[in-house]
Design an enzyme around this catalytic site. Structure first.
Site, PDB file in Angstrom:
ATOM      1  N   ASP A  48      -1.769  -0.625   5.947  1.00 41.74           N
ATOM      2  CA  ASP A  48      -2.122  -0.369   7.316  1.00 41.74           C
ATOM      3  C   ASP A  48      -3.525  -0.339   7.277  1.00 41.74           C
ATOM      4  O   ASP A  48      -4.266   0.178   8.293  1.00 41.74           O
ATOM      5  CB  ASP A  48      -1.676   1.240   7.639  1.00 41.74           C
ATOM      6  CG  ASP A  48      -2.215   2.148   6.530  1.00 41.74           C
ATOM      7  OD1 ASP A  48      -2.512   1.872   5.324  1.00 41.74           O
ATOM      8  OD2 ASP A  48      -2.525   3.221   7.032  1.00 41.74           O
ATOM      9  N   ASP A  78       0.814  -1.349  -0.066  1.00 41.98           N
ATOM     10  CA  ASP A  78      -0.119   0.086  -0.107  1.00 41.98           C
ATOM     11  C   ASP A  78       0.864   1.183  -0.068  1.00 41.98           C
ATOM     12  O   ASP A  78       2.053   1.085   0.390  1.00 41.98           O
ATOM     13  CB  ASP A  78      -0.874  -0.198   1.249  1.00 41.98           C
ATOM     14  CG  ASP A  78      -1.468   1.251   1.522  1.00 41.98           C
ATOM     15  OD1 ASP A  78      -2.328   1.702   0.459  1.00 41.98           O
ATOM     16  OD2 ASP A  78      -1.411   1.960   2.510  1.00 41.98           O
ATOM     17  N   ASP A 114      -0.278   5.245   0.789  1.00 39.44           N
ATOM     18  CA  ASP A 114      -0.566   6.002   1.979  1.00 39.44           C
ATOM     19  C   ASP A 114      -0.514   5.301   3.520  1.00 39.44           C
ATOM     20  O   ASP A 114      -1.310   4.403   3.664  1.00 39.44           O
ATOM     21  CB  ASP A 114      -1.653   6.729   1.826  1.00 39.44           C
ATOM     22  CG  ASP A 114      -1.623   7.554   0.701  1.00 39.44           C
ATOM     23  OD1 ASP A 114      -1.053   8.411   0.533  1.00 39.44           O
ATOM     24  OD2 ASP A 114      -2.454   7.344  -0.309  1.00 39.44           O
TER      25      ASP A 114
END
Length: 254
Positions: free
Chosen positions: A195, A48, A50
């Site tokens: 996250d 991922d 961000d």
């Protein structure tokens, strides 16, 4: 900028993992207590962006409240313990309402670009993966401009790098399956790390990949996340711990 691989490897000297939750790690271990766990073949890592490769700078809660309104935000959040899928929510809105929502989202994302910072340890980790000839891919729900800026600013290139212009976007498994097909590898030879439970872990689990949740603050230890649909295979609090996980449980030979 070029990565110093020897520096990368020295910075990530294996150390004990302090906060890894071995939810489904049984497939990596044997029943004999004196036998070393078999190491699975690792062909690629999909990140991922961000909050994983970059320091989280977008205030998603504020963005959701602006788009949805305070009352609707609270209602949806209560019904969605793993997180709010704002892009899916606005898919069926009227064109005018959609336009305003996308403008709000784009404004928050632009503010995030102005404060873009690389996550500590990300450059060194990528240098290590390169030294082992392990592929690196990227899947984000952010826009292509953000991915391009990330590549330019930090001198790292992920390929394929899929933004939300790729449809369907995560948590649908399609982006990860597309990357596996491009690499010509099996999903269970790939790790998806991110996250977000609702986006990254769900995407990885649905595709059949090994999943790692990056939870710096420990927020996913909260009871509200105990009964989510998709749980990660492992959880780490830093990219340094992720490196240690790779060393312990996977075959990293080129």
């Amino acid at each position: 900028m070029p990565l110093n691989l020897s520096r990368a490897i020295s910075l990530f000297h294996p150390k004990p993992i302090s906060r890894i939750s071995m939810a489904n790690i049984s497939s990596l271990t044997t029943s004999h207590p004196t036998t070393s766990p078999p190491r699975k073949r690792l062909r690629g890592v999909v990140f991922d962006m961000d909050g994983t490769l970059t320091v989280p700078v977008i205030d998603f809660a504020a963005m959701y409240k602006t788009v949805l309104g305070e009352e609707e935000y609270r209602r949806i959040k209560a019904e969605s313990p793993s997180g709010i899928d704002i892009l899916k929510l606005i898919e069926n809105w009227s064109p005018e309402k959609q336009r305003k929502a996308y403008e709000t989202i784009a404004d928050y994302e632009r503010q995030g670009l102005d404060r873009l910072q690389i996550m500590p340890g990300a450059a060194e980790l990528c240098g290590f993966l390169d030294s082992k000839k392990i592929r690196r891919g990227l899947i984000t729900r952010n826009v292509k401009d953000a991915v391009d800026l990330f590549h330019q600013r930090f001198g790292m290139t992920f390929s394929p790098a899929l933004s939300r212009e790729f449809h369907p976007y995560k948590p649908d498994p399609a982006p990860l399956l597309h990357i596996c097909s491009t690499w010509q590898v099996k999903p269970d030879e790939v790790i998806m790390i991110g996250d977000s439970l609702k986006d990254d872990v769900a995407c990885g689990k649905r595709a059949g990949a090994f999943t790692c949740l990056l939870d710096e603050s420990g927020r996913y230890d909260s009871p509200e996340y105990a009964n989510v649909d998709h749980k990660p295979d492992v959880k780490v609090s830093s990219l340094t711990e992720f490196y240690s996980l790779l060393e312990r449980h996977f075959d990293l030979e080129p």
